[in-house]
Each structure stands twice: as structure tokens, then as C-alpha cells.
Motif scaffolding. Structure first.
Motif, PDB file in Angstrom:
ATOM      1  N   GLN A  29      10.179   0.390  -8.213  1.00 23.79           N
ATOM      2  CA  GLN A  29      10.429  -0.225  -9.525  1.00 23.79           C
ATOM      3  C   GLN A  29       9.308   0.118 -10.517  1.00 23.79           C
ATOM      4  O   GLN A  29       9.560   0.482 -11.667  1.00 23.79           O
ATOM      5  CB  GLN A  29      10.524  -1.738  -9.363  1.00 23.79           C
ATOM      6  CG  GLN A  29      11.092  -2.406 -10.593  1.00 23.79           C
ATOM      7  CD  GLN A  29      11.114  -3.925 -10.458  1.00 23.79           C
ATOM      8  OE1 GLN A  29      10.521  -4.491  -9.530  1.00 23.79           O
ATOM      9  NE2 GLN A  29      11.777  -4.588 -11.365  1.00 23.79           N
ATOM     10  N   ALA A  30       8.057   0.056 -10.057  1.00 25.37           N
ATOM     11  CA  ALA A  30       6.923   0.336 -10.951  1.00 25.37           C
ATOM     12  C   ALA A  30       6.940   1.785 -11.427  1.00 25.37           C
ATOM     13  O   ALA A  30       6.654   2.089 -12.584  1.00 25.37           O
ATOM     14  CB  ALA A  30       5.604   0.035 -10.234  1.00 25.37           C
TER      15      ALA A  30
ATOM     16  N   ASP B  90       9.533   3.809 -11.568  1.00 25.63           N
ATOM     17  CA  ASP B  90      10.696   3.966 -12.442  1.00 25.63           C
ATOM     18  C   ASP B  90      11.141   5.425 -12.606  1.00 25.63           C
ATOM     19  O   ASP B  90      11.411   5.890 -13.726  1.00 25.63           O
ATOM     20  CB  ASP B  90      10.359   3.350 -13.822  1.00 25.63           C
ATOM     21  CG  ASP B  90      11.615   3.098 -14.641  1.00 25.63           C
ATOM     22  OD1 ASP B  90      12.713   3.036 -14.046  1.00 25.63           O
ATOM     23  OD2 ASP B  90      11.510   3.013 -15.888  1.00 25.63           O
ATOM     24  N   GLY B  91      11.128   6.160 -11.514  1.00 29.49           N
ATOM     25  CA  GLY B  91      11.658   7.529 -11.544  1.00 29.49           C
ATOM     26  C   GLY B  91      10.715   8.582 -12.089  1.00 29.49           C
ATOM     27  O   GLY B  91      11.088   9.770 -12.143  1.00 29.49           O
ATOM     28  N   THR B  92       9.503   8.216 -12.515  1.00 29.60           N
ATOM     29  CA  THR B  92       8.620   9.249 -13.108  1.00 29.60           C
ATOM     30  C   THR B  92       8.123  10.260 -12.076  1.00 29.60           C
ATOM     31  O   THR B  92       8.001  11.447 -12.367  1.00 29.60           O
ATOM     32  CB  THR B  92       7.392   8.625 -13.815  1.00 29.60           C
ATOM     33  OG1 THR B  92       6.830   7.639 -12.949  1.00 29.60           O
ATOM     34  CG2 THR B  92       7.727   8.026 -15.150  1.00 29.60           C
TER      35      THR B  92
ATOM     36  N   THR C 180       8.980  -2.529  -4.610  1.00 32.39           N
ATOM     37  CA  THR C 180       8.104  -2.875  -5.749  1.00 32.39           C
ATOM     38  C   THR C 180       7.466  -1.608  -6.329  1.00 32.39           C
ATOM     39  O   THR C 180       7.250  -1.507  -7.527  1.00 32.39           O
ATOM     40  CB  THR C 180       6.993  -3.868  -5.331  1.00 32.39           C
ATOM     41  OG1 THR C 180       6.044  -3.206  -4.483  1.00 32.39           O
ATOM     42  CG2 THR C 180       7.554  -5.080  -4.596  1.00 32.39           C
TER      43      THR C 180
END
Ligand code: FMN
Ligand SMILES: CCCCCCC(=O)C(=O)O
Length: 368
Positions: free
Chosen positions: A285-286, A288-290, A282
Motif C-alpha cells: 500500500q505504501a 503504491d505501484g512505484t 502495508t
């Protein structure tokens, strides 16, 4: 340095058992135990068991590359040593031995605020090997900034701000043995070395120093404004340790954090919560690769390392197992634990058909 392979316990359970024989009842209880009913501690292990790898075949795994790149730096293995305080409880050489072992194997060492040797002493013992500094925010904020400055000066490469310990969890084992390593003075080295901390003290005797450490380490007022302020005060990257909720991951990014460590502190803080491995997807996903997502809590073998990386962690931290290695064999014991983790991770990757750690995200896992 090496320990006799035959005599050194290989499995986590055997290692824990041997460590139990080496340590005092209080010290062993402190390391092994967790909060309240220890549900979270058990869930961390079960979380891994529920995940099954679906291996691929015929993929030429003759050469395995376990290296990972995090924050622009490449490390040979996806494995770090977790910050564990007061290691002199376990072995006289404490952090000096475990940091030397990490350096010898090529694994980054993360030094706790409440270490039993100061940042400068560990630096002197290990030279330029990769080291991160874990910060427990101090009630006196200037002490926090001073410690981070000292870490930067000593060449530590990142700050890990632990946020799940605004007070100590309800630890029934320690309560029943009346054991507190902080009260025994094992975690005061970094404070004693700190000119800002020492200047704020009236009496400088041992008891007053310990009392002031105890008053400083608990800071329930900690909030995101402290993170944003720390970001302004240091040029070191900041990793937040103890994130389990995806909305906190978003807030971390908004407050300028450079990385997240998904962790429930090995179940030692709040019981009855989500296992760290169940929280990991989770957060990944949140985010997102940043920013990079790292992981700890429940890593007991190489297959766990592979599962965490398959779920999006860039690397994992090993906690209790290396402390048991330290108690059983000092520096050589920590080296042996790390060698075993690395070897089992390599074998797991190969048999699962993945030759590069950076490709582990493509490995299929199913939940059983
Ligand atoms: C004896 C002990 C002391 C710890 N001290 C610290 C510490 O000083 N700072 C910190 O951020 N985490 C500390 N931790 C938590 C570890 O960094 C890590 O989150 C935890 O050990 C992971 O769980 P595991 O050991 O079950 O894998 C400590 C853990 C143990 C077992
Ligand atoms: C604020 C809690 C101090 C505990 C220091 C060591 C630690 O993190 C642990 O889990 O034990």
C-alpha cells in the motif's frame, strides 16, 4: 538431472527431517533455527495459515501463465532462490549446485556476499542464467563497491542490499552448539577474490582473512546515506531486503531504490516481530505501484506463493527449503524442490480460477 521422485521427500517437514539426517548437528541447527524464542519463525508459518483463498470457478484454466515481469525483465515463474550464505556447509558443491539447478529450471539465483564460492566461480558454472548479487555492506565501503563492480562485470542483474543484519541475531541454537560457519571460513570466497579487500590486509594467511571477514561484515552504522551513495556508484538496480515498516518503504523510494524485498530474514534476526506476510500488504500500500515489492520468509509451498502474490508481491524467494533440497540431493535435490513449488503453484492457481500470475492480485483472501 533428476532424482527418483519416489524417494525424494515432498513435504517441507519430510524434507527438513531428511536434511537433518544428512547434516552435522551444528550445520543443521544453524540452518533450521531462528532468533531467541523462535516466535517469528513460527509466526511466519502461522501468518500463511490464517489466510484463506476464496476460489473462483468456471474460468477456463486450461493454460496457466506463471510468468512475471519485474524491473522490465520477464521471468517464467514468480519464484527466486533466496540469498543463503555458506552453502558448502550443506553440500560440497554448495552454490555451484544450487545456481546450476536454478539455471536448469529457469529461476533466478541470488548469491550471498558470504557465499562459499566466489561470484566469478558461480558465473563460470552457470553462464548467462539470471543471477542477482546480495550485498552485506562492508565496514570498508570500498570493498562493498568493489564487490558490486565485480557482480556487474560478471553479468549479475541486480544488487540485493540486506539491511536487517547489522549484527547477528540472538541465535540460541548456535550459541549452545558454539557453531559459527563464518568463523570456520565457509563465507570467505568473495572476500578472498576481492583485490580491494586483500590489498587492505597485512597478513594473508587463512586465519587473518577470516578475522578480517568477521570484522567487515558487521556494520551497525549502516544508514540511508549508504544506500544513496551505492545508488550513485552502480548502474545495477538496487533491491533492499528486510523492510517491514511502511515508512521505511517510503524512505527506500526517496533514496532511489529500485525494489523492496519484504522479509524478516526467516525469523533469524529479531524475534517477536511481525510475520513477513502480515507486513506485506502495508508495504504494498505504501509503495503504491512505484517500485516492485518482492517477498520472503515462510514460503513453504505453492499455496504460500499464491497468497503472497495475491497480497501484491511480484515474486517470492525460497530459503530453507532449497537448502534442505541441496543437502539431500545436491543440484538434483534443488531442482526437485523447485519443480514441486512450481507445480503446486500452478495447481493452486488453476483450482483458484486464476490463469495468469499477473492476475493474482484479483484473488480474494480472507483472514481467519
Ligand atoms: C542458513 C541461512 C543462511 C542465510 N544467509 C543469508 C545471507 O547470506 N544473506 C541474506 O540476505 N539472507 C540470508 N538468509 C536469509 C534468507 O535470504 C531468507 O530471508 C530466509 O531464509 C527466508 O526465510 P525462510 O527460509 O524461513 O523462508 C539466510 C537464511 C538461512 C536459512
Ligand atoms: C551479519 C550476519 C551474518 C550472517 C550471514 C548469513 C545469514 O544471513 C544468516 O542468516 O545466517
Amino acid at each position: 538431472m533428476s532424482v527418483e521422485a519416489k524417494s525424494f521427500p515432498v513435504s517441507f517437514d519430510a524434507l527438513e527431517q531428511e536434511a537433518k539426517e544428512k547434516m552435522s548437528t551444528g550445520a543443521y541447527g544453524y540452518v533450521r533455527s531462528a532468533a531467541s524464542n523462535e516466535e517469528t519463525l513460527r509466526k511466519n508459518a502461522k501468518g500463511f495459515e490464517k489466510l484463506a483463498i476464496v476460489p473462483r470457478m468456471l474460468r477456463n484454466v486450461a493454460a496457466v501463465d506463471m510468468s512475471v515481469t519485474i524491473g522490465g525483465r520477464t521471468y517464467p515463474y514468480p519464484i527466486f532462490l533466496a540469498p543463503v550464505g555458506m552453502q558448502r556447509l550443506t553440500h560440497e558443491e554448495g552454490e555451484l549446485a544450487s545456481a546450476r539447478a536454478a539455471a536448469a529450471i529457469g529461476v533466478p539465483f541470488t548469491q550471498s556476499t558470504v557465499s562459499s564460492y566466489a561470484l566469478e566461480e558461480v558465473k563460470q558454472a552457470t553462464g548467462d542464467s539470471p543471477k542477482w548479487f546480495q550485498l552485506y555492506w562492508s565496514r570498508n565501503a570500498e570493498v562493498s563497491y568493489s564487490m558490486v563492480d565485480r557482480a556487474e562485470k560478471a553479468g549479475y542483474e541486480a544488487v540485493v542490499l540486506t539491511v536487517d543484519t547489522v549484527m547477528t541475531g540472538w541465535r540460541e541454537t548456535d550459541l549452545s552448539t558454539n557453531f559459527s560457519p563464518l568463523k570456520l571460513g565457509f563465507g570467505k570466497a568473495n572476500y578472498e577474490y576481492d583485490s580491494v579487500f586483500m590489498a587492505a590486509l597485512q597478513a594473508k594467511d587463512e586465519e587473518s582473512i577470516i578475522q578480517s571477514v568477521l570484522e567487515n561484515i558487521h556494520y551497525p552504522e549502516l544508514n540511508w546515506s549508504h544506500v544513496a551513495e551505492l545508488k550513485k556508484r552502480t548502474s545495477l538496480p538496487i533491491y533492499i531486503k528486510g523492510i517491514l515498516h511502511p515508512e521505511d518503504a517510503i524512505l527506500a523510494i526517496e533514496n532511489g531504490v529500485d525494489g523492496i524485498i519484504v522479509s524478516n530474514h526467516g525469523g533469524r534476526q529479531l524475534d517477536g516481530i511481525i510475520s513477513a506476510i502480515d507486513a506485506l500488504p502495508t508495504i504494498v500500500q505504501a509503495v503504491d505501484g512505484t517500485i516492485p515489492v518482492l517477498f520472503d520468509s515462510g514460503i513453504r509451498r505453492g499455496t504460500d506463493v499464491v497468497k503472497a502474490l495475491a497480497l501484491g508481491a511480484k515474486a517470492v524467494f525460497i530459503g530453507r527449503p532449497f537448502i534442505y533440497g541441496l543437502s539431500v540431493g545436491g543440484q538434483a535435490g534443488v531442482e526437485k524442490v523447485l519443480e514441486n513449488y512450481i507445480e503446486e503453484t500452478k495447481i493452486t492457481m488453476s483450482l483458484a480460477g486464476i490463469s495468469k500470475a499477473s492476475d493474482l492480485l484479483s484473488l480474494k483472501l480472507i483472514r481467519e
